[in-house]
Write a protein that holds these residues in place. Structure first.
Motif, PDB file in Angstrom:
ATOM      1  N   ILE A 254       0.704  -1.213   0.061  1.00 39.97           N
ATOM      2  CA  ILE A 254       0.075  -0.130  -0.006  1.00 39.97           C
ATOM      3  C   ILE A 254       0.871   1.276  -0.144  1.00 39.97           C
ATOM      4  O   ILE A 254       1.600   1.319   0.811  1.00 39.97           O
ATOM      5  N   PHE A 255       0.969   2.053  -0.935  1.00 38.16           N
ATOM      6  CA  PHE A 255       1.412   3.312  -1.210  1.00 38.16           C
ATOM      7  C   PHE A 255       1.008   4.493  -0.472  1.00 38.16           C
ATOM      8  O   PHE A 255      -0.219   4.581  -0.125  1.00 38.16           O
ATOM      9  N   GLN A 256       1.890   5.398  -0.687  1.00 42.54           N
ATOM     10  CA  GLN A 256       1.409   6.758   0.429  1.00 42.54           C
ATOM     11  C   GLN A 256       0.392   7.511  -0.241  1.00 42.54           C
ATOM     12  O   GLN A 256      -0.502   7.870   0.445  1.00 42.54           O
ATOM     13  N   ASP A 257       0.563   7.640  -1.564  1.00 39.07           N
ATOM     14  CA  ASP A 257      -0.605   8.491  -2.223  1.00 39.07           C
ATOM     15  C   ASP A 257      -1.737   7.656  -3.062  1.00 39.07           C
ATOM     16  O   ASP A 257      -1.289   7.129  -4.096  1.00 39.07           O
ATOM     17  N   PRO A 258      -2.803   7.832  -2.356  1.00 43.62           N
ATOM     18  CA  PRO A 258      -3.923   6.519  -3.213  1.00 43.62           C
ATOM     19  C   PRO A 258      -4.122   7.132  -4.550  1.00 43.62           C
ATOM     20  O   PRO A 258      -4.444   6.444  -5.277  1.00 43.62           O
ATOM     21  N   MET A 259      -3.942   8.483  -4.791  1.00 39.87           N
ATOM     22  CA  MET A 259      -4.505   8.941  -6.123  1.00 39.87           C
ATOM     23  C   MET A 259      -3.460   8.662  -7.247  1.00 39.87           C
ATOM     24  O   MET A 259      -3.738   8.250  -8.408  1.00 39.87           O
ATOM     25  N   THR A 260      -1.986   8.507  -7.037  1.00 38.86           N
ATOM     26  CA  THR A 260      -1.089   7.945  -7.863  1.00 38.86           C
ATOM     27  C   THR A 260      -0.956   6.387  -8.001  1.00 38.86           C
ATOM     28  O   THR A 260      -0.512   5.982  -8.956  1.00 38.86           O
ATOM     29  N   ALA A 261      -1.576   5.754  -6.803  1.00 38.98           N
ATOM     30  CA  ALA A 261      -1.663   4.538  -7.043  1.00 38.98           C
ATOM     31  C   ALA A 261      -2.716   3.636  -7.829  1.00 38.98           C
ATOM     32  O   ALA A 261      -2.700   2.707  -8.396  1.00 38.98           O
ATOM     33  N   LEU A 262      -3.806   4.533  -8.026  1.00 42.40           N
ATOM     34  CA  LEU A 262      -4.855   4.255  -8.727  1.00 42.40           C
ATOM     35  C   LEU A 262      -4.837   4.802 -10.241  1.00 42.40           C
ATOM     36  O   LEU A 262      -4.364   5.917 -10.262  1.00 42.40           O
ATOM     37  N   ASN A 263      -5.495   4.244 -11.020  1.00 47.35           N
ATOM     38  CA  ASN A 263      -5.496   5.010 -12.568  1.00 47.35           C
ATOM     39  C   ASN A 263      -6.610   5.572 -12.683  1.00 47.35           C
ATOM     40  O   ASN A 263      -8.048   4.983 -12.511  1.00 47.35           O
ATOM     41  N   PRO A 264      -6.592   6.835 -13.116  1.00 46.37           N
ATOM     42  CA  PRO A 264      -7.704   7.701 -12.892  1.00 46.37           C
ATOM     43  C   PRO A 264      -8.831   7.432 -14.158  1.00 46.37           C
ATOM     44  O   PRO A 264      -9.891   7.888 -13.864  1.00 46.37           O
ATOM     45  N   THR A 265      -8.047   6.730 -15.176  1.00 46.43           N
ATOM     46  CA  THR A 265      -9.479   6.502 -16.204  1.00 46.43           C
ATOM     47  C   THR A 265     -10.111   5.227 -16.195  1.00 46.43           C
ATOM     48  O   THR A 265     -10.768   4.874 -17.278  1.00 46.43           O
ATOM     49  N   ILE A 266      -9.798   4.323 -15.214  1.00 45.46           N
ATOM     50  CA  ILE A 266     -10.459   2.936 -14.853  1.00 45.46           C
ATOM     51  C   ILE A 266     -11.118   3.002 -13.823  1.00 45.46           C
ATOM     52  O   ILE A 266     -10.740   3.358 -12.864  1.00 45.46           O
ATOM     53  N   LYS A 267     -12.221   2.524 -13.911  1.00 48.70           N
ATOM     54  CA  LYS A 267     -13.355   2.342 -12.713  1.00 48.70           C
ATOM     55  C   LYS A 267     -12.600   1.356 -11.858  1.00 48.70           C
ATOM     56  O   LYS A 267     -11.896   0.569 -12.031  1.00 48.70           O
ATOM     57  N   ILE A 268     -12.984   1.886 -10.466  1.00 51.75           N
ATOM     58  CA  ILE A 268     -12.370   1.132  -9.465  1.00 51.75           C
ATOM     59  C   ILE A 268     -12.509  -0.351  -9.254  1.00 51.75           C
ATOM     60  O   ILE A 268     -11.785  -1.371  -8.825  1.00 51.75           O
ATOM     61  N   GLY A 269     -13.736  -0.707  -9.671  1.00 52.02           N
ATOM     62  CA  GLY A 269     -14.155  -2.060  -9.663  1.00 52.02           C
ATOM     63  C   GLY A 269     -13.027  -2.934 -10.759  1.00 52.02           C
ATOM     64  O   GLY A 269     -12.751  -4.016 -10.315  1.00 52.02           O
ATOM     65  N   HIS A 270     -13.012  -2.487 -11.900  1.00 54.53           N
ATOM     66  CA  HIS A 270     -11.816  -3.249 -12.712  1.00 54.53           C
ATOM     67  C   HIS A 270     -10.763  -3.210 -12.019  1.00 54.53           C
ATOM     68  O   HIS A 270      -9.826  -4.311 -12.321  1.00 54.53           O
ATOM     69  N   GLN A 271     -10.125  -2.403 -11.423  1.00 54.84           N
ATOM     70  CA  GLN A 271      -9.040  -2.283 -10.825  1.00 54.84           C
ATOM     71  C   GLN A 271      -8.656  -3.292 -10.070  1.00 54.84           C
ATOM     72  O   GLN A 271      -7.667  -3.816  -9.848  1.00 54.84           O
ATOM     73  N   ILE A 272      -9.857  -3.626  -9.186  1.00 58.53           N
ATOM     74  CA  ILE A 272      -9.618  -4.583  -8.244  1.00 58.53           C
ATOM     75  C   ILE A 272      -9.840  -5.921  -8.804  1.00 58.53           C
ATOM     76  O   ILE A 272      -8.993  -6.983  -8.697  1.00 58.53           O
ATOM     77  N   THR A 273     -10.684  -6.110  -9.961  1.00 54.68           N
ATOM     78  CA  THR A 273     -10.986  -7.631 -10.319  1.00 54.68           C
ATOM     79  C   THR A 273      -9.655  -7.796 -11.327  1.00 54.68           C
ATOM     80  O   THR A 273      -9.424  -9.022 -11.692  1.00 54.68           O
ATOM     81  N   GLU A 274      -8.945  -6.791 -11.707  1.00 52.92           N
ATOM     82  CA  GLU A 274      -7.780  -7.104 -12.437  1.00 52.92           C
ATOM     83  C   GLU A 274      -6.700  -7.858 -11.757  1.00 52.92           C
ATOM     84  O   GLU A 274      -5.823  -8.651 -12.339  1.00 52.92           O
ATOM     85  N   VAL A 275      -6.875  -7.630 -10.225  1.00 56.87           N
ATOM     86  CA  VAL A 275      -5.649  -8.581  -9.630  1.00 56.87           C
ATOM     87  C   VAL A 275      -6.212  -9.983  -9.475  1.00 56.87           C
ATOM     88  O   VAL A 275      -5.340 -10.975  -9.872  1.00 56.87           O
ATOM     89  N   PHE A 276      -7.425 -10.415  -9.568  1.00 53.89           N
ATOM     90  CA  PHE A 276      -7.661 -11.580  -9.747  1.00 53.89           C
ATOM     91  C   PHE A 276      -7.516 -12.297 -11.460  1.00 53.89           C
ATOM     92  O   PHE A 276      -7.241 -13.338 -11.360  1.00 53.89           O
ATOM     93  N   ASN A 277      -7.717 -11.380 -12.354  1.00 48.93           N
ATOM     94  CA  ASN A 277      -7.370 -11.726 -13.789  1.00 48.93           C
ATOM     95  C   ASN A 277      -5.542 -11.950 -13.838  1.00 48.93           C
ATOM     96  O   ASN A 277      -5.224 -12.978 -14.650  1.00 48.93           O
ATOM     97  N   ILE A 278      -4.750 -11.463 -13.171  1.00 50.02           N
ATOM     98  CA  ILE A 278      -3.477 -11.799 -13.002  1.00 50.02           C
ATOM     99  C   ILE A 278      -3.063 -13.013 -12.275  1.00 50.02           C
ATOM    100  O   ILE A 278      -2.327 -13.902 -12.644  1.00 50.02           O
ATOM    101  N   HIS A 279      -3.689 -13.105 -10.931  1.00 49.22           N
ATOM    102  CA  HIS A 279      -3.384 -13.890  -9.914  1.00 49.22           C
ATOM    103  C   HIS A 279      -4.035 -15.054  -9.704  1.00 49.22           C
ATOM    104  O   HIS A 279      -3.779 -16.111  -9.102  1.00 49.22           O
ATOM    105  N   ARG A 280      -5.320 -14.824 -10.094  1.00 49.12           N
ATOM    106  CA  ARG A 280      -6.391 -15.891  -9.928  1.00 49.12           C
ATOM    107  C   ARG A 280      -7.034 -16.383 -10.995  1.00 49.12           C
ATOM    108  O   ARG A 280      -8.327 -16.161 -11.191  1.00 49.12           O
ATOM    109  N   LYS A 281      -6.436 -16.815 -11.990  1.00 50.42           N
ATOM    110  CA  LYS A 281      -7.213 -17.028 -13.300  1.00 50.42           C
ATOM    111  C   LYS A 281      -8.196 -17.975 -13.237  1.00 50.42           C
ATOM    112  O   LYS A 281      -9.129 -17.988 -14.578  1.00 50.42           O
ATOM    113  N   ASP A 282      -8.258 -18.802 -12.244  1.00 51.25           N
ATOM    114  CA  ASP A 282      -9.548 -19.706 -12.226  1.00 51.25           C
ATOM    115  C   ASP A 282     -10.791 -19.303 -11.919  1.00 51.25           C
ATOM    116  O   ASP A 282     -11.980 -19.778 -12.111  1.00 51.25           O
TER     117      ASP A 282
END
Length: 351
Positions: free
Chosen positions: A97-125
């Motif tokens: 978890i980094f210091q500045d949440p605004m730079t840690a998040l992509n401003p052009t992508i919905k936050i739901g997709h930013q969370i589900t992207e983790v599953f796409n990378i690490h939990r492909k099942d």
């Protein structure tokens, strides 16, 4: 079988610069058990963030150099793994978890997709529907109201505190064994800061995740940490249980950190305890004890010979010649002792 999750052994890290070689981390040792919280505390430039980045092998090479040491995570030396093997650990077994949440998040992508992207990378099942369900559960876990609606929103639609909660949700998505929080509340106001700290404490109790908390403020982690490592000039100068560090501090640098914290319970006439001078230039680390030039209690030997790590008890170690049996007894400065007494009375009052 051991319950040790992480062991850092004699870690040395330097950086090649135009001005010379900076010795940023110098012989750091600590360990972390499963479900435990370690706070690494110190001024800017003390080496705490470099140490935490090294655990995920995020120190850029060049200019960074892992001069020597081991980082044993879950039985494997991180420094000996291939880049592909480390990539499997990052975000999966170890998350940050980094210091500045605004730079840690992509401003052009919905936050739901930013969370589900983790599953796409690490939990492909996991299916797309299951990923969305888990993302909403994570948003609920970190205290985001109306998670189904928030799932479809962008980072700019969230407050600073809520964005940091989203960052925590992303970090927790792959169910990491270790969570590294690098100054995660610095950009937040005091009220939100307290909420985020309480949230992390609750999450740890729920998930049994180990946490390394990086901060310059001892007061921030008073009620969160199990262990505290105080860093100065690339070295750990005091290490022990949170109770030992807060109620029985031994190193003059730790006294300075405790005394420089604003205390709302103090009287108006009490001034902040200040640490004179500035940290040393680590291109040319000073001979002896690096803290000696700023230590009003320094001994002659401090300018000649680096102190070993003295054992106070099984939960407390101090790198200071003041701990030697032949050293003069220096009592804790009154302003620090007054604060310790207040901490103790507050703790007993809360119990």
């Amino acid at each position: 079988m051991t319950d040790k999750l992480l062991e850092v052994k004699d870690l040395h890290i330097s950086f090649k610069t135009y001005a010379g070689k900076v010795h940023a981390v110098r012989g750091v040792n600590f360990e972390l058990k499963k479900g435990e919280t370690l706070a690494i505390v110190g001024e800017s430039g003390s080496g705490k963030s470099v140490t935490s980045n090294a655990i995920m092998r995020l120190v850029p090479q060049p200019p960074g150099i892992y001069d020597q040491g081991e980082i044993i995570f879950d039985g494997k030396n991180i420094l000996e793994l291939s880049e592909d093997e480390v990539a499997q650990i990052r975000g999966n077994d170890i998350a940050m978890i980094f210091q500045d949440p605004m730079t840690a998040l992509n401003p052009t992508i919905k936050i739901g997709h930013q969370i589900t992207e983790v599953f796409n990378i690490h939990r492909k099942d996991i299916s797309k529907a299951e990923a969305k369900k888990r993302a909403i559960e994570l948003l609920t876990l970190v205290g985001i109201p109306y998670p189904e609606e928030r799932f479809e929103q962008y980072p700019h639609e969230f407050s600073g505190g809520m964005r940091q909660r989203v960052v925590i949700a992303i970090a927790l998505a792959a169910e990491p064994k270790l969570l590294i929080a690098d100054e995660p509340t610095t950009a937040l106001d005091v009220t939100i800061q307290a909420q985020i700290l309480e949230l992390m404490k609750e999450i740890q109790q729920t998930t049994d995740t180990a946490i390394i908390f990086i901060t310059h403020d001892l007061g921030v982690v008073a009620n969160v940490a199990d262990k505290v490592a105080v860093m100065y000039a690339g070295q750990i100068v005091e290490y022990g249980s949170a109770n030992e560090i807060y109620y029985n501090p031994k190193h003059p640098y730790t006294w300075g950190l405790l005394g420089s914290m604003p205390d709302l319970d103090s009287n108006n006439e009490e001034v902040l305890y200040t640490i004179p001078g500035a940290p040393p230039n680590l291109i040319d680390p000073p001979k002896g004890d690096a803290f000696a030039p700023r230590n009003r209690f320094a001994l002659a030997i401090d300018y000649e010979q680096e102190p070993p790590l003295f054992k106070v008890n099984d939960e407390h170690y101090v790198k200071s010649w003041l701990m030697h049996e032949d050293a003069p007894h220096i009592p804790v400065p009154e302003i620090i002792q007054n604060r310790i007494d207040r901490y103790t009375s507050q703790t007993k009052g809360d119990a």
